[in-house]
Design a protein around this motif. Structure first.
Motif, PDB file in Angstrom:
ATOM      1  N   LYS A 158       0.822  -1.206   0.000  1.00 26.26           N
ATOM      2  CA  LYS A 158       0.000   0.000   0.000  1.00 26.26           C
ATOM      3  C   LYS A 158       0.859   1.260   0.000  1.00 26.26           C
ATOM      4  O   LYS A 158       0.565   2.232  -0.697  1.00 26.26           O
ATOM      5  CB  LYS A 158      -0.930   0.000   1.211  1.00 26.26           C
ATOM      6  CG  LYS A 158      -1.960   1.100   1.115  1.00 26.26           C
ATOM      7  CD  LYS A 158      -2.874   1.167   2.316  1.00 26.26           C
ATOM      8  CE  LYS A 158      -3.735   2.410   2.260  1.00 26.26           C
ATOM      9  NZ  LYS A 158      -2.970   3.643   2.350  1.00 26.26           N
ATOM     10  N   ASP A 159       1.959   1.247   0.760  1.00 23.45           N
ATOM     11  CA  ASP A 159       2.830   2.421   0.810  1.00 23.45           C
ATOM     12  C   ASP A 159       3.388   2.746  -0.567  1.00 23.45           C
ATOM     13  O   ASP A 159       3.401   3.895  -0.993  1.00 23.45           O
ATOM     14  CB  ASP A 159       4.003   2.190   1.770  1.00 23.45           C
ATOM     15  CG  ASP A 159       3.558   2.297   3.216  1.00 23.45           C
ATOM     16  OD1 ASP A 159       2.385   2.688   3.427  1.00 23.45           O
ATOM     17  OD2 ASP A 159       4.359   1.994   4.112  1.00 23.45           O
ATOM     18  N   ALA A 160       3.834   1.694  -1.268  1.00 21.95           N
ATOM     19  CA  ALA A 160       4.393   1.899  -2.601  1.00 21.95           C
ATOM     20  C   ALA A 160       3.316   2.437  -3.529  1.00 21.95           C
ATOM     21  O   ALA A 160       3.558   3.339  -4.334  1.00 21.95           O
ATOM     22  CB  ALA A 160       4.960   0.583  -3.131  1.00 21.95           C
ATOM     23  N   ALA A 161       2.098   1.898  -3.402  1.00 22.74           N
ATOM     24  CA  ALA A 161       1.002   2.340  -4.253  1.00 22.74           C
ATOM     25  C   ALA A 161       0.693   3.821  -3.994  1.00 22.74           C
ATOM     26  O   ALA A 161       0.458   4.590  -4.919  1.00 22.74           O
ATOM     27  CB  ALA A 161      -0.233   1.481  -4.004  1.00 22.74           C
ATOM     28  N   ASP A 162       0.707   4.214  -2.725  1.00 22.91           N
ATOM     29  CA  ASP A 162       0.418   5.611  -2.377  1.00 22.91           C
ATOM     30  C   ASP A 162       1.450   6.552  -2.971  1.00 22.91           C
ATOM     31  O   ASP A 162       1.117   7.613  -3.491  1.00 22.91           O
ATOM     32  CB  ASP A 162       0.378   5.788  -0.848  1.00 22.91           C
ATOM     33  CG  ASP A 162      -0.941   5.290  -0.272  1.00 22.91           C
ATOM     34  OD1 ASP A 162      -1.867   5.029  -1.073  1.00 22.91           O
ATOM     35  OD2 ASP A 162      -1.037   5.169   0.961  1.00 22.91           O
ATOM     36  N   VAL A 163       2.729   6.155  -2.887  1.00 16.84           N
ATOM     37  CA  VAL A 163       3.788   6.990  -3.435  1.00 16.84           C
ATOM     38  C   VAL A 163       3.597   7.133  -4.944  1.00 16.84           C
ATOM     39  O   VAL A 163       3.684   8.230  -5.504  1.00 16.84           O
ATOM     40  CB  VAL A 163       5.179   6.390  -3.123  1.00 16.84           C
ATOM     41  CG1 VAL A 163       6.266   7.110  -3.921  1.00 16.84           C
ATOM     42  CG2 VAL A 163       5.466   6.472  -1.638  1.00 16.84           C
ATOM     43  N   LEU A 164       3.311   6.009  -5.618  1.00 12.23           N
ATOM     44  CA  LEU A 164       3.126   6.040  -7.066  1.00 12.23           C
ATOM     45  C   LEU A 164       1.926   6.911  -7.440  1.00 12.23           C
ATOM     46  O   LEU A 164       1.970   7.673  -8.397  1.00 12.23           O
ATOM     47  CB  LEU A 164       2.946   4.612  -7.600  1.00 12.23           C
ATOM     48  CG  LEU A 164       4.218   3.758  -7.592  1.00 12.23           C
ATOM     49  CD1 LEU A 164       3.879   2.291  -7.780  1.00 12.23           C
ATOM     50  CD2 LEU A 164       5.180   4.219  -8.677  1.00 12.23           C
ATOM     51  N   LYS A 165       0.855   6.804  -6.658  1.00  9.24           N
ATOM     52  CA  LYS A 165      -0.350   7.583  -6.947  1.00  9.24           C
ATOM     53  C   LYS A 165      -0.071   9.074  -6.819  1.00  9.24           C
ATOM     54  O   LYS A 165      -0.474   9.868  -7.655  1.00  9.24           O
ATOM     55  CB  LYS A 165      -1.474   7.182  -5.976  1.00  9.24           C
ATOM     56  CG  LYS A 165      -2.599   6.427  -6.673  1.00  9.24           C
ATOM     57  CD  LYS A 165      -3.814   6.342  -5.783  1.00  9.24           C
ATOM     58  CE  LYS A 165      -3.772   5.081  -4.960  1.00  9.24           C
ATOM     59  NZ  LYS A 165      -4.824   4.909  -4.002  1.00  9.24           N
ATOM     60  N   SER A 166       0.622   9.438  -5.752  1.00  6.42           N
ATOM     61  CA  SER A 166       0.856  10.870  -5.565  1.00  6.42           C
ATOM     62  C   SER A 166       1.860  11.383  -6.601  1.00  6.42           C
ATOM     63  O   SER A 166       1.752  12.517  -7.063  1.00  6.42           O
ATOM     64  CB  SER A 166       1.278  11.167  -4.117  1.00  6.42           C
ATOM     65  OG  SER A 166       2.655  11.344  -4.024  1.00  6.42           O
ATOM     66  N   THR A 167       2.796  10.527  -7.016  1.00  2.16           N
ATOM     67  CA  THR A 167       3.721  10.935  -8.076  1.00  2.16           C
ATOM     68  C   THR A 167       2.953  11.119  -9.388  1.00  2.16           C
ATOM     69  O   THR A 167       3.210  12.058 -10.144  1.00  2.16           O
ATOM     70  CB  THR A 167       4.833   9.878  -8.255  1.00  2.16           C
ATOM     71  OG1 THR A 167       5.333   9.517  -6.976  1.00  2.16           O
ATOM     72  CG2 THR A 167       5.975  10.412  -9.096  1.00  2.16           C
ATOM     73  N   ALA A 168       1.981  10.240  -9.642  1.00  2.85           N
ATOM     74  CA  ALA A 168       1.171  10.342 -10.862  1.00  2.85           C
ATOM     75  C   ALA A 168       0.417  11.674 -10.891  1.00  2.85           C
ATOM     76  O   ALA A 168       0.350  12.355 -11.913  1.00  2.85           O
ATOM     77  CB  ALA A 168       0.196   9.179 -10.937  1.00  2.85           C
ATOM     78  N   LEU A 169      -0.104  12.025  -9.719  1.00  2.00           N
ATOM     79  CA  LEU A 169      -0.879  13.279  -9.620  1.00  2.00           C
ATOM     80  C   LEU A 169       0.016  14.478  -9.957  1.00  2.00           C
ATOM     81  O   LEU A 169      -0.391  15.395 -10.660  1.00  2.00           O
ATOM     82  CB  LEU A 169      -1.415  13.394  -8.191  1.00  2.00           C
ATOM     83  CG  LEU A 169      -2.634  14.263  -7.959  1.00  2.00           C
ATOM     84  CD1 LEU A 169      -3.810  13.775  -8.782  1.00  2.00           C
ATOM     85  CD2 LEU A 169      -2.997  14.246  -6.470  1.00  2.00           C
ATOM     86  N   MET A 170       1.245  14.450  -9.440  1.00  2.00           N
ATOM     87  CA  MET A 170       2.166  15.563  -9.711  1.00  2.00           C
ATOM     88  C   MET A 170       2.576  15.598 -11.186  1.00  2.00           C
ATOM     89  O   MET A 170       2.775  16.665 -11.744  1.00  2.00           O
ATOM     90  CB  MET A 170       3.422  15.421  -8.862  1.00  2.00           C
ATOM     91  CG  MET A 170       3.205  15.735  -7.405  1.00  2.00           C
ATOM     92  SD  MET A 170       4.807  15.738  -6.584  1.00  2.00           S
ATOM     93  CE  MET A 170       4.295  15.564  -4.893  1.00  2.00           C
TER      94      MET A 170
END
Lengths: 92, 566
Positions: B67-79
């Motif tokens: 989940k942590d990795a997914a969250d980081v990827l999601k927020s990077t995608a948003l940026m």
């Protein structure tokens, strides 16, 4: 022009997760929605759907921000967005 | 056939094809302008690049297991798809005629600088923006994405060195071994390899000259890399696979051939680690890193929250010893509520126990939480402070720990000053634990992150071995003055090197703590020697003129290493 003032509720301020939640919500409306720190001139307001702009505001818990939008549905949109800002997402 | 030799940091033999990490993205030249492209077309190209990066990150977030990795990827995608970022970059394209990669670089750098200026937690987000910047610029320039490349067949990953952020994109199922041209035995690459159990060689100069796709044999114990592997190498790999049982099975009893007990404990950093360690037979925990409770937080976690987290770990070790290290933060491991990120020299700055002076209260509350967690479980809790340099610090920490109700206070020996005053320190605390990674960097005055200093940053350095001997002698002196039993443990990576483990025991170290994967090989090698032999080997090592000589001299005497492929 619709305008609302909201107080940041998130205990860590408007960044990271709270900013992402807000930016995504603001981006779902087909409106130009802006955000500015209270007292800032209107032409310095920033795009509310930009997570980077939100983070660069550096708004902490208890800080006031002003949301503005124009067009059909602007009032409803801002009411909804104020609600998001005034929720403490870190307490979930 | 060509043979390269580096420093083996995690044992294992494999044959596979080399795939190199992409070069870090470099800054497009200042003033790089559009050539034959219309500004509108360039803006469109920027937007489609952003859309592609965003889509790829989102796709990976969906398949990410953690989940942590997914969250980081999601927020990077948003940026990556940030409207304001793209708008600002577009303005630089249409207004100044800048090439899109330069425009994007400038627009993103602006945001990163703003975050840095805000300080604290926000300053850490600057690195996220720079990561997005690198991805977008790579996409625009048609270069491979930063991070570990994707392939269908497992491969040998090569790089100059790996950064902590690369670990998020490293799939251990896809990587056979790690080989770096830089880095040292304590580099991130080495630590990552040991955690994942991946064969690894660091400081292998010349590997950068080998082309991607070259088939190589890698031996993570001897540090050898051979091109054009043939029958001999295939047999070496097979022998390694055959002897797996002897290396992986640990019966939970660290003991020499003469029956001398050397408890083998585990280094753990999360409740999950603790379960893994318990399942691997660890006789306790020699180093519980408590940072997991604090990292990535804007605020100090409450006492209740800490109690819950510590309890989750202690529960895996009912009736066994667990050495809890109090928070070890510093400018290199920053926490917004505790550290100053602007220090010029983090390794020598306000870190570990020193933060109690700059921000009092956090440590006292942590000790309270540890004491409550001990009450809630059956673990035998010892507590120790990191980064101790003076006797008075040790005394102050012992007083704080006892005031919180913790019965067994100790300190880490990471500084040469603590090693040479161990006798005085041990009048106040019950035990010491040698953190050999830091002890090596401070004794040798060599930054442990710098690959070019890998030769100095080696726990086999006779000076480091002498620091360890000073510490043991200090403990014996304190005992002879009536202090009672004083345990000397090692919880640095040195303990997981089976040959060095023998030397440590020979020097008089009582317990060894390591990542769980090290337990079985270390136990197998310890079982092959008696205490007299270990002492003789320690003496042999300490009298050598260099780390290489010390290691070679001991390895020659320990034939069991070659038998086990260690």
């Amino acid at each position: 022009m619709a305008e609302r003032t909201a107080t940041i509720a998130s205990s860590v301020g408007l960044h990271a997760r709270p900013a992402a939640i807000f930016a995504e919500a603001a981006g779902e409306y087909d409106l130009e929605i802006t955000i500015a720190a209270e007292g800032e001139p209107e032409d310095e307001a920033m795009d509310a759907s930009s997570v980077l702009s939100l983070m660069s505001l550096g708004a902490g818990q208890g800080d006031k921000v002003v949301l503005r939008a124009e067009g059909a549905g602007a009032d409803d949109a801002l009411d909804h967005l104020v609600q998001i800002l005034e929720t403490d997402h870190d307490a979930e | 056939m060509q043979t390269l030799t580096g420093v083996g940091v995690c044992a294992g033999r494999v044959i596979g094809e080399l795939v190199s990490m992409p070069e870090p993205v470099s800054e497009p030249a200042a003033g790089l302008t559009l050539r034959d492209e219309e500004p509108e077309a360039a803006v469109a190209r920027l937007q489609s690049a952003a859309a592609a990066v965003k889509a790829e990150l989102k796709r990976r977030a969906e398949v990410a297991v953690e989940k942590d990795a997914a969250d980081v990827l999601k927020s990077t995608a948003l940026m990556a798809g940030d409207k304001a970022l793209l708008k600002n970059a577009a303005k630089l394209i249409t207004g100044k005629g800048l090439a899109p990669e330069r425009a994007l670089w400038e627009a993103a750098s602006d945001y990163a600088d703003q975050m840095r200026a805000l300080g604290g937690y926000m300053a850490e987000r600057a690195a996220d923006i720079e990561d997005v910047r690198a991805r977008l610029v790579s996409q625009l320039q048609g270069l491979p994405m930063p991070g570990v490349p994707h392939r269908d067949v497992p491969f040998v990953l090569t790089a100059e060195d790996l950064a902590p952020a690369d670990t998020a994109t490293l799939d251990p199922e896809l990587v056979l071994a790690l080989v770096t041209s830089g880095g040292g035995p304590q580099s991130h690459t080495a630590i990552l390899a040991r955690n994942l159990g991946l064969p690894a060689v660091v400081a292998a100069r010349g590997v950068e000259a080998l082309a991607d796709g070259t088939r190589v044999f890698v031996d993570g114990a001897t540090g050898e890399i051979r091109t054009e592997p043939g029958e001999e190498e295939e047999e070496l790999v097979e022998a390694w696979v055959r002897s797996a049982a002897a290396r992986t099975a640990f019966d939970g009893q660290g003991v020499l051939s003469d029956g001398t007990e050397v408890p083998l404990l585990a280094n753990v950093g999360t409740p999950e680690d603790a379960r893994t360690a318990a399942a691997a037979g660890a006789q306790g925990v020699g180093l519980l890193r408590t940072e997991f409770c604090f990292l990535g937080r804007d605020k100090e976690p409450s006492v209740e929250e800490q109690v819950e987290q510590y309890t989750a770990i202690l529960e895996s070790f009912a009736g066994k010893k667990v050495v809890v290290r109090t928070l070890d933060a510093g400018a290199d491991k920053p926490l917004p509520f505790l550290t100053d990120t602007a220090e010029p020299n983090p390794a020598l700055g306000v870190r570990g126990f020193r933060t109690d002076r700059s921000v009092p209260g956090v440590l006292a509350r942590q000790l309270e939480a540890i004491a409550l967690a001990e009450e809630a479980t059956d673990a035998d809790v010892w507590v120790m402070a990191p980064m101790i340099a003076t006797t008075s610090e040790a005394r102050d920490f012992a007083a704080m720990a006892r005031a919180a109700g913790l019965r067994v206070p100790g300190v880490m020996v990471e500084t040469p000053s603590a090693a040479v005053t161990a006798d005085q320190i041990l009048r106040h605390v019950e035990f010491v634990s040698l953190g050999t990674n830091d002890l090596t960097q401070y004794t040798m005055a060599a930054d442990r992150m710098m690959g070019s200093l890998a030769e100095l940053n080696n726990p086999w350095q006779p000076a480091v071995l002498r620091m360890i001997r000073y510490t043991v002698e200090g403990a014996l002196r304190a005992e002879s003055e009536g202090a009672g039993r004083r345990n000397v443990g090692v919880c640095g990576e040195a303990a997981a090197d089976p040959a060095l483990a023998v030397v440590l025991v020979g020097l008089g170290v009582h317990t060894l703590s390591m990542s769980p994967r090290g337990l079985a090989p270390v136990a197998a090698v310890l079982r092959s020697v008696d205490l007299a032999t270990a002492r003789a080997l320690a003496e042999l090592a300490i009298e050598q003129p260099s780390a290489e000589d010390a290691s070679a001299a001991v390895r020659t005497e320990l034939s069991v290493l070659a038998e086990l492929g260690l």
